[in-house]
Structure formats: C-alpha cells, structure tokens
Design a protein around this motif. Structure first.
Motif, PDB file in Angstrom:
ATOM      1  N   ILE A   9       0.808  -1.223   0.000  1.00  0.00           N
ATOM      2  CA  ILE A   9       0.000   0.000   0.000  1.00  0.00           C
ATOM      3  C   ILE A   9       0.839   1.269   0.000  1.00  0.00           C
ATOM      4  CG2 ILE A   9      -1.934  -1.135   1.164  1.00  0.00           C
ATOM      5  CD1 ILE A   9      -1.058   0.236   3.745  1.00  0.00           C
ATOM      6  N   ASP A  10       2.172   1.122  -0.067  1.00  0.00           N
ATOM      7  CA  ASP A  10       3.040   2.309  -0.063  1.00  0.00           C
ATOM      8  C   ASP A  10       2.647   3.309  -1.144  1.00  0.00           C
ATOM      9  OD1 ASP A  10       4.647   1.938   2.113  1.00  0.00           O
ATOM     10  OD2 ASP A  10       6.251   0.915   1.023  1.00  0.00           O
ATOM     11  N   SER A  11       2.362   2.804  -2.328  1.00  0.00           N
ATOM     12  CA  SER A  11       2.054   3.712  -3.434  1.00  0.00           C
ATOM     13  C   SER A  11       0.699   4.386  -3.284  1.00  0.00           C
ATOM     14  CB  SER A  11       2.089   2.939  -4.757  1.00  0.00           C
ATOM     15  OG  SER A  11       1.141   1.885  -4.750  1.00  0.00           O
ATOM     16  N   SER A  12      -0.152   3.861  -2.397  1.00  0.00           N
ATOM     17  CA  SER A  12      -1.493   4.431  -2.195  1.00  0.00           C
ATOM     18  C   SER A  12      -1.547   5.409  -1.033  1.00  0.00           C
ATOM     19  CB  SER A  12      -2.509   3.303  -1.951  1.00  0.00           C
ATOM     20  OG  SER A  12      -2.556   2.418  -3.046  1.00  0.00           O
ATOM     21  N   VAL A  13      -0.446   5.535  -0.296  1.00  0.00           N
ATOM     22  CA  VAL A  13      -0.414   6.387   0.892  1.00  0.00           C
ATOM     23  C   VAL A  13       0.516   7.567   0.632  1.00  0.00           C
ATOM     24  CG1 VAL A  13       0.157   6.535   3.339  1.00  0.00           C
ATOM     25  CG2 VAL A  13      -0.878   4.448   2.420  1.00  0.00           C
ATOM     26  N   GLU A  14      -0.025   8.770   0.740  1.00  0.00           N
ATOM     27  CA  GLU A  14       0.770   9.990   0.584  1.00  0.00           C
ATOM     28  C   GLU A  14       1.056  10.570   1.971  1.00  0.00           C
ATOM     29  OE1 GLU A  14       0.499  14.492  -1.354  1.00  0.00           O
ATOM     30  OE2 GLU A  14      -1.193  13.110  -1.483  1.00  0.00           O
ATOM     31  N   LEU A  15       2.306  10.484   2.385  1.00  0.00           N
ATOM     32  CA  LEU A  15       2.671  10.994   3.701  1.00  0.00           C
ATOM     33  C   LEU A  15       2.593  12.514   3.710  1.00  0.00           C
ATOM     34  CD1 LEU A  15       5.737   8.723   4.596  1.00  0.00           C
ATOM     35  CD2 LEU A  15       3.311   8.372   5.122  1.00  0.00           C
ATOM     36  N   TRP A  16       2.076  13.055   4.798  1.00  0.00           N
ATOM     37  CA  TRP A  16       1.943  14.502   4.965  1.00  0.00           C
ATOM     38  C   TRP A  16       2.823  14.989   6.106  1.00  0.00           C
ATOM     39  CZ3 TRP A  16      -4.074  15.679   4.856  1.00  0.00           C
ATOM     40  CH2 TRP A  16      -4.564  15.469   3.570  1.00  0.00           C
ATOM     41  N   GLY A  17       3.153  16.265   6.081  1.00  0.00           N
ATOM     42  CA  GLY A  17       3.760  16.952   7.215  1.00  0.00           C
ATOM     43  C   GLY A  17       5.021  16.286   7.734  1.00  0.00           C
ATOM     44  N   SER A  18       5.070  16.108   9.036  1.00  0.00           N
ATOM     45  CA  SER A  18       6.256  15.556   9.685  1.00  0.00           C
ATOM     46  C   SER A  18       6.532  14.131   9.250  1.00  0.00           C
ATOM     47  CB  SER A  18       6.099  15.614  11.205  1.00  0.00           C
ATOM     48  OG  SER A  18       4.961  14.873  11.627  1.00  0.00           O
ATOM     49  N   ALA A  19       5.485  13.394   8.863  1.00  0.00           N
ATOM     50  CA  ALA A  19       5.693  12.025   8.382  1.00  0.00           C
ATOM     51  C   ALA A  19       6.493  12.032   7.091  1.00  0.00           C
ATOM     52  CB  ALA A  19       4.354  11.328   8.183  1.00  0.00           C
ATOM     53  N   ALA A  20       6.164  12.929   6.177  1.00  0.00           N
ATOM     54  CA  ALA A  20       6.884  13.021   4.909  1.00  0.00           C
ATOM     55  C   ALA A  20       8.329  13.454   5.123  1.00  0.00           C
ATOM     56  CB  ALA A  20       6.179  13.999   3.975  1.00  0.00           C
ATOM     57  N   ALA A  21       8.559  14.276   6.144  1.00  0.00           N
ATOM     58  CA  ALA A  21       9.913  14.729   6.424  1.00  0.00           C
ATOM     59  C   ALA A  21      10.782  13.620   7.006  1.00  0.00           C
ATOM     60  CB  ALA A  21       9.874  15.917   7.391  1.00  0.00           C
ATOM     61  N   ASN A  22      10.149  12.585   7.578  1.00  0.00           N
ATOM     62  CA  ASN A  22      10.895  11.510   8.220  1.00  0.00           C
ATOM     63  C   ASN A  22      11.246  10.376   7.265  1.00  0.00           C
ATOM     64  OD1 ASN A  22      11.041  11.431  11.521  1.00  0.00           O
ATOM     65  ND2 ASN A  22       9.492  12.847  10.782  1.00  0.00           N
ATOM     66  N   ALA A  23      10.395  10.122   6.269  1.00  0.00           N
ATOM     67  CA  ALA A  23      10.628   8.983   5.383  1.00  0.00           C
ATOM     68  C   ALA A  23       9.888   9.187   4.075  1.00  0.00           C
ATOM     69  CB  ALA A  23      10.176   7.687   6.051  1.00  0.00           C
ATOM     70  N   GLY A  24      10.285   8.412   3.078  1.00  0.00           N
ATOM     71  CA  GLY A  24       9.655   8.528   1.778  1.00  0.00           C
ATOM     72  C   GLY A  24       8.457   7.636   1.587  1.00  0.00           C
ATOM     73  N   SER A  25       8.280   6.662   2.472  1.00  0.00           N
ATOM     74  CA  SER A  25       7.165   5.733   2.335  1.00  0.00           C
ATOM     75  C   SER A  25       6.708   5.280   3.712  1.00  0.00           C
ATOM     76  CB  SER A  25       7.566   4.522   1.503  1.00  0.00           C
ATOM     77  OG  SER A  25       8.553   3.750   2.180  1.00  0.00           O
ATOM     78  N   LEU A  26       5.485   4.747   3.772  1.00  0.00           N
ATOM     79  CA  LEU A  26       4.942   4.274   5.038  1.00  0.00           C
ATOM     80  C   LEU A  26       5.752   3.116   5.593  1.00  0.00           C
ATOM     81  CD1 LEU A  26       2.771   4.131   7.236  1.00  0.00           C
ATOM     82  CD2 LEU A  26       1.387   2.738   5.675  1.00  0.00           C
ATOM     83  N   SER A  27       6.138   2.172   4.747  1.00  0.00           N
ATOM     84  CA  SER A  27       6.879   1.007   5.238  1.00  0.00           C
ATOM     85  C   SER A  27       8.216   1.408   5.840  1.00  0.00           C
ATOM     86  CB  SER A  27       7.089   0.004   4.098  1.00  0.00           C
ATOM     87  OG  SER A  27       7.785   0.599   3.019  1.00  0.00           O
ATOM     88  N   THR A  28       8.847   2.422   5.270  1.00  0.00           N
ATOM     89  CA  THR A  28      10.117   2.910   5.823  1.00  0.00           C
ATOM     90  C   THR A  28       9.893   3.672   7.119  1.00  0.00           C
ATOM     91  OG1 THR A  28      11.031   3.097   3.597  1.00  0.00           O
ATOM     92  CG2 THR A  28      12.168   4.285   5.348  1.00  0.00           C
ATOM     93  N   ALA A  29       8.864   4.535   7.129  1.00  0.00           N
ATOM     94  CA  ALA A  29       8.598   5.342   8.328  1.00  0.00           C
ATOM     95  C   ALA A  29       8.186   4.484   9.509  1.00  0.00           C
ATOM     96  CB  ALA A  29       7.505   6.365   8.025  1.00  0.00           C
ATOM     97  N   LEU A  30       7.464   3.404   9.241  1.00  0.00           N
ATOM     98  CA  LEU A  30       6.864   2.619  10.309  1.00  0.00           C
ATOM     99  C   LEU A  30       7.897   2.020  11.246  1.00  0.00           C
ATOM    100  CD1 LEU A  30       4.014   1.764  11.205  1.00  0.00           C
ATOM    101  CD2 LEU A  30       4.320  -0.326   9.860  1.00  0.00           C
ATOM    102  N   THR A  31       9.059   1.700  10.747  1.00  0.00           N
ATOM    103  CA  THR A  31      10.084   1.066  11.567  1.00  0.00           C
ATOM    104  C   THR A  31      11.147   2.053  12.028  1.00  0.00           C
ATOM    105  OG1 THR A  31      11.270   0.436   9.544  1.00  0.00           O
ATOM    106  CG2 THR A  31       9.766  -1.188  10.514  1.00  0.00           C
ATOM    107  N   GLY A  32      10.894   3.335  11.822  1.00  0.00           N
ATOM    108  CA  GLY A  32      11.879   4.332  12.203  1.00  0.00           C
ATOM    109  C   GLY A  32      11.348   5.285  13.255  1.00  0.00           C
ATOM    110  N   PRO A  33      12.145   6.279  13.626  1.00  0.00           N
ATOM    111  CA  PRO A  33      11.720   7.262  14.631  1.00  0.00           C
ATOM    112  C   PRO A  33      10.902   8.375  14.005  1.00  0.00           C
ATOM    113  CG  PRO A  33      13.969   7.702  13.982  1.00  0.00           C
ATOM    114  CD  PRO A  33      13.546   6.478  13.211  1.00  0.00           C
ATOM    115  N   TRP A  34      10.092   9.016  14.845  1.00  0.00           N
ATOM    116  CA  TRP A  34       9.379  10.224  14.445  1.00  0.00           C
ATOM    117  C   TRP A  34      10.226  11.401  14.911  1.00  0.00           C
ATOM    118  CZ3 TRP A  34       5.744  13.566  17.485  1.00  0.00           C
ATOM    119  CH2 TRP A  34       5.052  14.471  16.655  1.00  0.00           C
TER     120      TRP A  34
END
Length: 669
Positions: free
Chosen positions: A234-259
C-alpha cells in the motif's frame, strides 16, 4: 536563564496570587450556582475560575494596560464569587477538603508535565512563545507575530495564561509556556477523574478515565503485527503529509523508524506509536490549547446537569466563549450537538428539570457563539473574512475554506487521505483510528440507555461526536490536516465514555473472556501513550529554552523585553526570534508563513536607511549574521542615525548580540 527574567523566584508571587484569587472565585461560584458533590467542588471550582479569568483577561486586555488587565481579572473573578455566595458565604467548606488526595495528584502531574516540557520545544513552540510574549506586552487580540498587517486567525485562549505569567510573574515566555501547559494539563486530568467517578460512582472509574485520557491514542503500531507484504503493497497508495513526509519517503520505511521532530526528546518517539488523528494527550499537552479544550469539555459534562438556577447561564456562556477562543473546532461541534438535541427534545417546552437544564445550556452556547464573533481569535477572523472577502483575513490565494470530499476518505495528518473507495486501505484506516472505533460502537450501543436516563449532557456529546466523525469523511477543509481535529474530538469522546461501559461489564461478569477482552481493549487504547511517555521522559534532565534561542538571547531578553516603544518593529535575521525576546512585532513573512522577498533582501544586504524605509525601527543582530554581511552593510551601522542600545557577549559559539535603534534613519532618495 530559564525561569525568571530577574533571576528571583519571588517575582512569581503576583501571578500565583492572581491565580489563587481566580480559583477561589471560581470555587465560590461553582458551589453556589451548581449542585456539586463536596469532592467535586475544589477542582471544578478552580477550573471554572481559571476559564473565567482567561475570558475576562481577553476582554480587559483590549482596553487597559496588560498588568492591570491580568491582575484585575483575577480580582474580578474573586469579587464575582463573593457576590454570588450572598449571606450564606462558604458554609460547609471543610467538606470540600475531602478532595485533597486529588489535589496532590494534580500537583504531582503538573510538576512532571512542566519538567518534561522544559526539555522539549515541539508542536509549534515558536508560535506559542511568540504570541505569549506579544500578549503579555499588551497586544490583545494578538496580531500575526511575523507580520502586523493582520490580527492572527488563531486560537490564542490558552496562551493568555502564559502571557499572564510573563507579565505578572516575571517569567520568560518559554518558561511561562512550560509552566502553564503543565498546570492546565494536570487540571484536565483532575477533571477527567471527577467525570469518571460521577459516571461509575467509584474511584477506580475516576482513575481509569484520567489514565485513559492521558494515554489513549491510535493503534498504528498494530501494523507491525501484520504481514510485511501488506504495508509494502500500500506504499504507493499512501501519501505521507507533514512531519511524516519529512521523516521517510514511504509508510513502510517510516513505520520502523523514529518520528523525528525539531525540539523533540533525546530518544525519539517511534513513528509507529504516534498518530495522525488522535495523538496521546501526554504528547498533545505540549501544545497547550488542547488541554484547555479538554478541561472545558469536561466542565460541560459536570456543570449543566447540576445547575441550580438561571444565574449559572452567564458562567456557562463564558466557558463556551473561552472554548471557542481556545479550540474553536470542538466548540463548533458541541454547539451543533446541543442545538440538535434541543430541537429534537423541544427543550424550550415543559418544566421538567432535564428540559430546563438543556434549555439553559443551549442559551449559554448561543450567547457564547455571539461573543465568539467579536472576542478575537479564529472564529472572529473567519467571520471578518466572510463579511469582507477581499480583505487579508481571507485564505491566501482564494482557496475555498470548505469543499466536498469525493470520494469519501478518513483523513490523517500523517498518512493523508485514506480513501474509502480503496478497500486495500481499510485496515490502515481502522488502525489509524485505533481503539476509538470499538469505543464508538460501545457508546452508540449504550446511547439508548443514557437517553432513557435523560443524561442529556452525555447525549449532547454523543451527537456532537457523530457529526465530528462523519463531517471530515465528506468535507474537505483548508488546510486539510486541520480537519482531523473533528475526528479526534469524536474518538476522544467515545473513548472516555467507553470506560464506564467496560467497567460495568467487568463488575457484572467475572468470566475470563470478558476480562481478557477488557484487558486487550485497554492495551490497544493506551500502549501508544505509554511508549510516547517513555520517550518524553528522556527530555526531563535537560533544559531547552525554545527553538533558535540561546542562553545569550535569554540574557538579552531579561533586559530587553517590553522595553522598546509600543509601536516598534524589530528586524532580525531569524523570521520570529525577536518577537519572544522583545515583546514586539516583526515583518518577515506573509500570512502563509512564506518569507517575504523584501525581508530576504534585507537579510542579505541591509542598511539602516533601507530597514527604516521598510518600517523597521530596531535591529536585533547576532554574530553569525553580522560576520556574514558585506563590509559596506556593517559600515552603514556606524552612521550617526544609528544608536547601539544594548550589547551582550559570551565566550561560547554564540559570540555577541547587538540591539540597534534606527528610528532616526531615513531611506535615501
């Protein structure tokens, strides 16, 4: 240089005395106008006094100087309380002291939250300390802190308390902000305890409600338990906004990292445990206004059902107006809920106690709505934009504030629009909403029972929560991230009202399956908050002033704050830094927070005459900016029209700070 501008803690006494007067007045009004239980009176009364104090300070600050406005408002609340008690006075006051354990708990929570906030500078810290500084210096209603062309379309009700601490207590804007957000957050937990106790008639219900209020959030972390292929798919269907977009390029990458956010704790919060709809209150309390909004919401549960007579209407109206000034989205939802319930029940007919209560509460909200149109803040400025659509108060670029959202979607400020026409996103949407979805089902199932009991204060919140949940699915707002405030209101209402339902189920049935289900439910609700709390606690040992402000700046502010002329316009190479340090406005950005080209030009190559030509009267210069200027610009500040008002130095990397008066300079023809 963190707490007090003079370095003397005794300076805080006038502020504390003002709060004590307001709390005493609120206590007298609460016990006189409402039939509260003795255990409820002190904490509820203190909250009433605080809200009335902010209401009066906002109105008084328009007409009189800030010291008198803030100090006089506390005295006015006390006098109202004394006048309202009449001859009866505070008879039976010793019974009210039964709540002393709760008061100790509130004090302990306030200490924890304040020390935690002292080590953080997150969630619009720059905005908060700037408007606190401006209002403390008398700019009420507050102007946009980076451009005085317009009053600020912002919910500044909470920040009035910090402004009072700066003006009356001799505090810095950042220390006043940390202290007051800890104070109001702790008070909101105390009120949560009282609501839980009233709904369950047990102390355990009160503590469970307060704890859930503090920790409940979404359940994004459950994505970690799903097959990894789902999140990747679902990475391609999710557009990260705000601070989430600043932390990672995709949901799968952001999910296992820090905010990672600016001013965050030393140990970052895991991204899986934050949320784009309902953040745990242990995190949102760092912003301040939500704590005040929650407190007023809980007062609207405690007070209207116990109103003795119509004289309580002005008090409830003032609470509602302050709610509109502090967090307008929740006030609008509550107002819609109470008006719909009043129409449905025809509250203005008949003389039954519940109809009378509902009619008084409705009248209060109508009065609050009228006041909100003129008192300042978001609703006032939006009303002005509607009446004068060509004015600067309108949304920049002519973008409509509200439009239809199609296809429907669940909106997350981190994950964007989770469209409901894409079934693959449904699990993600449910987990982002978290346990609040289950809570909503429980509350709606329980609603007929509460309706038969005529628990109208609860029914109003339920109706408002249904509106708040459905509206963002179908309506787009500009900026769209802000629409999540409506959904957050709904989830929070459902979660809090679900606590007594769960506890009642546990009392009636001791079956292991019920206990297991209840335990799993509370884990899903609160685990995110526990994890966030663990990260935030790592900030306690350190002290942070605020973003881009060093100890040398604090030393300058101890002498510089509110010492410049009231109409001073201060130039700084940082877009906002001069505002909290001086208590005066600057002009660096447009109303969309984008730096002005004229300001950027002056930052690169300033001269006193060019600065004066742009309306600036003073310059706040730091060593880094100064040393990077062309020699001709530095030489221009040695002209006769320039006066060096103040200079500070240290032996560290900060170098020096200089304050120049350029009011005598004029732009060359």
């Amino acid at each position: 240089m963190y707490w007090f501008r003079s370095g003397d803690p005794i300076d805080v006494l006038p502020f504390l005395a003002t709060l004590a007067a307001a709390s005493a007045g609120g206590w007298l009004l609460a016990r006189t106008l409402f039939r509260l239980e003795p255990r409820e009176r002190l904490v509820t009364g203190a909250a009433v006094g605080l809200v009335l104090y902010l209401f009066m300070a906002n109105l008084a600050g328009r007409w009189i100087e800030p010291g008198l406005a803030f100090g006089g408002s506390g005295l006015a609340v006390l006098l109202l309380g004394l006048a309202g008690t009449g001859r009866k006075g505070a008879a039976g006051w010793r019974q009210d002291l039964r709540s002393w354990p709760l008061l100790i708990g509130i004090l302990a929570a306030m200490t924890l939250f304040t020390l935690m906030g002292r080590g953080l500078a997150i969630l619009d810290d720059r905005k908060n300390v700037s408007i606190i500084s401006l209002m403390a210096a008398g700019d009420i209603p507050v102007h946009f802190y980076m451009n005085p062309v317009e009053l600020f379309r912002y919910h500044y009700g909470f920040q009035l308390l910090g402004a009072s601490a700066v003006r009356l207590g001799g505090m810095f804007p950042w220390s006043a902000f940390d202290l007051t957000k800890g104070m109001v957050a702790a008070l909101s937990l105390g009120l949560g305890y009282l609501v839980g106790f009233r709904l369950t008639h047990r102390s355990i219900g009160g503590w469970a409600t307060a704890g859930t209020l503090l920790l409940a959030g979404g359940a994004r972390w459950l994505l970690l338990l799903l097959p990894p292929g789902y999140v990747t798919s679902i990475d391609s269907s999710v557009e990260l906004w705000g601070s989430a977009a600043a932390n990672a390029g995709s949901l799968s990458t952001a999910l296992t990292g820090p905010w990672v956010v600016e001013g965050g704790p030393p140990v970052p919060i895991p991204f899986a445990y934050v949320n784009g709809i309902l953040q745990p209150h242990i995190l949102t309390l760092q912003a301040g206004p939500i704590s005040l909004a929650i407190s007023i919401m809980l007062l609207m549960v405690l007070l209207p059902p116990r109103q003795r007579r119509w004289t309580g209407v002005p008090v409830l109206a003032a609470l509602g107006a302050t709610w509109a000034l502090a967090w307008e989205a929740w006030f609008v939802l509550y107002a819609a809920g109470i008006l719909l319930v009043a129409l449905w029940t025809r509250a203005w007919r008949g003389g039954s106690p519940w109809r009378r209560m509902l009619w008084w509460a409705t009248l209060s909200i109508l009065l609050a709505g009228v006041v909100s149109l003129v008192q300042g803040g978001t609703i006032t400025e939006m009303a002005k934009a509607v009446l004068t659509p060509g004015g600067a108060s309108g949304v920049a670029g002519g973008t409509p504030i509200v439009s239809l959202r199609w296809p429907p979607a669940i909106v997350s400020s981190h994950l964007g629009e989770l469209r409901l026409d894409r079934p693959v996103l449904w699990p993600l949407a449910v987990l982002e909403l978290g346990g609040g979805v289950v809570a909503g089902a429980l509350v709606l199932w329980r609603t007929p029972h509460w309706t038969r009991q005529r628990r109208m204060s609860i029914i109003v919140l339920i109706v408002a929560s249904v509106i708040g949940f459905i509206a963002p699915i179908l309506v787009r707002y500009s900026p769209d991230r802000d629409v999540t405030r409506f959904t957050a209101f709904s989830l929070l209402i459902w979660i809090l009202l679900s606590v007594p339902v769960i506890l009642q189920a546990l009392r009636r049935s001791g079956r292991p399956v019920i206990r297991l289900a209840a335990g799993a439910y509370f884990v899903i609700l609160n685990l995110a908050g526990v994890m966030v709390l663990g990260s935030l606690l790592t900030a306690m040992p350190r002290g942070v002033l605020t973003e881009d402000v060093a100890s040398l700046d604090a030393g300058m502010a101890s002498k510089l704050w509110d010492s410049l002329p009231e109409d001073a316009l201060v130039f700084d190479s940082r877009t906002w830094r001069a505002v909290p340090l001086t208590g005066r406005l600057t002009r660096t950005s447009d109303l969309n927070y984008e730096p002005l080209d004229s300001w950027l030009t002056l930052v690169r190559s300033p001269s006193p005459s060019a600065l004066a030509g742009q309306g600036f009267t003073h310059v706040y210069a730091d060593a880094q900016w100064w040393r990077g200027l062309p020699e001709a610009s530095r030489a221009a500040f040695r002209e006769d029209c320039v006066t060096l008002l103040m200079e500070g130095t240290d032996n560290g990397d900060n170098g020096f700070r200089r304050v120049f008066d350029i009011t005598a300079c004029t732009e060359a023809p």
